[in-house]
Scaffold this active site. Structure first.
Site, PDB file in Angstrom:
ATOM      1  N   CYS A 124      36.815  21.426  22.663  1.00 17.90           N
ATOM      2  CA  CYS A 124      37.749  20.558  22.083  1.00 17.90           C
ATOM      3  C   CYS A 124      36.889  19.256  21.793  1.00 17.90           C
ATOM      4  O   CYS A 124      37.203  18.789  20.357  1.00 17.90           O
ATOM      5  CB  CYS A 124      39.152  20.346  22.768  1.00 17.90           C
ATOM      6  SG  CYS A 124      40.505  19.395  21.950  1.00 17.90           S
ATOM      7  N   CYS A 125      36.297  18.695  22.544  1.00 16.01           N
ATOM      8  CA  CYS A 125      35.520  17.327  22.330  1.00 16.01           C
ATOM      9  C   CYS A 125      34.550  17.461  21.099  1.00 16.01           C
ATOM     10  O   CYS A 125      34.553  16.579  20.225  1.00 16.01           O
ATOM     11  CB  CYS A 125      35.179  16.958  23.291  1.00 16.01           C
ATOM     12  SG  CYS A 125      36.190  16.149  24.624  1.00 16.01           S
ATOM     13  N   CYS A 233      33.253  12.884  27.052  1.00 17.48           N
ATOM     14  CA  CYS A 233      33.548  13.626  26.127  1.00 17.48           C
ATOM     15  C   CYS A 233      32.306  14.383  25.368  1.00 17.48           C
ATOM     16  O   CYS A 233      32.341  15.183  24.746  1.00 17.48           O
ATOM     17  CB  CYS A 233      34.337  12.944  24.753  1.00 17.48           C
ATOM     18  SG  CYS A 233      33.348  11.520  23.920  1.00 17.48           S
TER      19      CYS A 233
END
Length: 239
Positions: A124-125, A233
């Site tokens: 996702c990051c 992240c």
């Protein structure tokens, strides 16, 4: 315009700044950065957290119309978007780019799965932060970040000027010697707008699904990705 530094000299340049002024070297570093790189070669990648507010104020003392990029993942808290608007009003000359991913949340869910951040937060990051920043870095020789050594063990060796393997350029971190108290003393002294979530135990603020409040004694990154070993992240790691 000075010649931009090459990787061979970044350590020497980083060590050349003194920290005995009121900004602990931050203003000197920023002055060097904006004299070394022209406006198309450098960008500040801002989170609009507390450190970011300090950096924006310092940067605008040197370059009022500096370029700033915010990675708009479409998953930020309403309070984050509000402080961005407040900062735009306070510093109207700033050039703020709201950089979005190519995939909308619906497109991401269709291609991968719903709430990808739960099963694979790294992916996702990658989609919503790393790839957009890579695009924003095209043509950039340097970028500015608000990392501080005090924030976490993974950041304690950060220098003023760092070789960035991930984005193959130079990462400039003016606030490495600032402590949390320094950040908040500066914000209060200058009466700067800041994210209201900081007042309810959110020391580090990212996307809302992956950010939780912490107790006062916790590591400042403890509220990010709780229950996982993940603490970054990926923007500030080389892998």
């Amino acid at each position: 315009m000075q010649q931009a530094i090459t990787y061979e000299y970044w350590q020497d340049i980083s060590a050349s700044f003194t920290t005995d002024d009121h900004s602990k070297g931050a203003l000197s570093v920023l002055e060097w950065a904006y004299h070394t790189y022209n406006e198309d070669e450098i960008v500040y990648a801002s989170s609009f957290g507390a450190e970011a507010i300090v950096l924006i104020d310092l940067i605008t003392q040197i370059k009022r119309e500096a370029k700033l990029v915010f990675l708009d993942t479409d998953l930020h808290f309403p309070e984050t978007y509000q402080v961005i608007e407040d900062i735009k009003k306070r510093f109207p000359a700033l050039q703020v780019e709201m950089k979005k991913p190519h995939l909308t949340l619906d497109e991401q869910a269709a291609r991968y799965e719903s709430a990808l951040w739960k099963k694979d937060p790294n992916q996702c990051c990658q989609i919503r932060k790393i790839l957009p920043l890579q695009e924003a870095m095209v043509g950039k020789k340097a970028w500015i970040s608000g990392l501080r050594r005090e924030q976490s063990p993974t950041r304690k060796h950060t220098n003023f000027v760092n070789r960035d393997e991930k984005f193959t350029n130079i990462k400039i971190c003016p606030l490495i010697h600032w402590r949390t108290k320094d950040v908040w003393d500066y914000i209060k002294e200058k009466q700067l707008p800041y994210n209201a979530l900081h007042d309810v135990n959110y020391p580090s603020i990212g996307c809302f699904p992956c950010t939780q409040p912490t107790n006062e004694d916790a590591d400042s990154r403890a509220g990010r990705w709780q229950g996982l070993t993940k603490t970054e992240c990926g923007l500030h790691t080389n892998s």
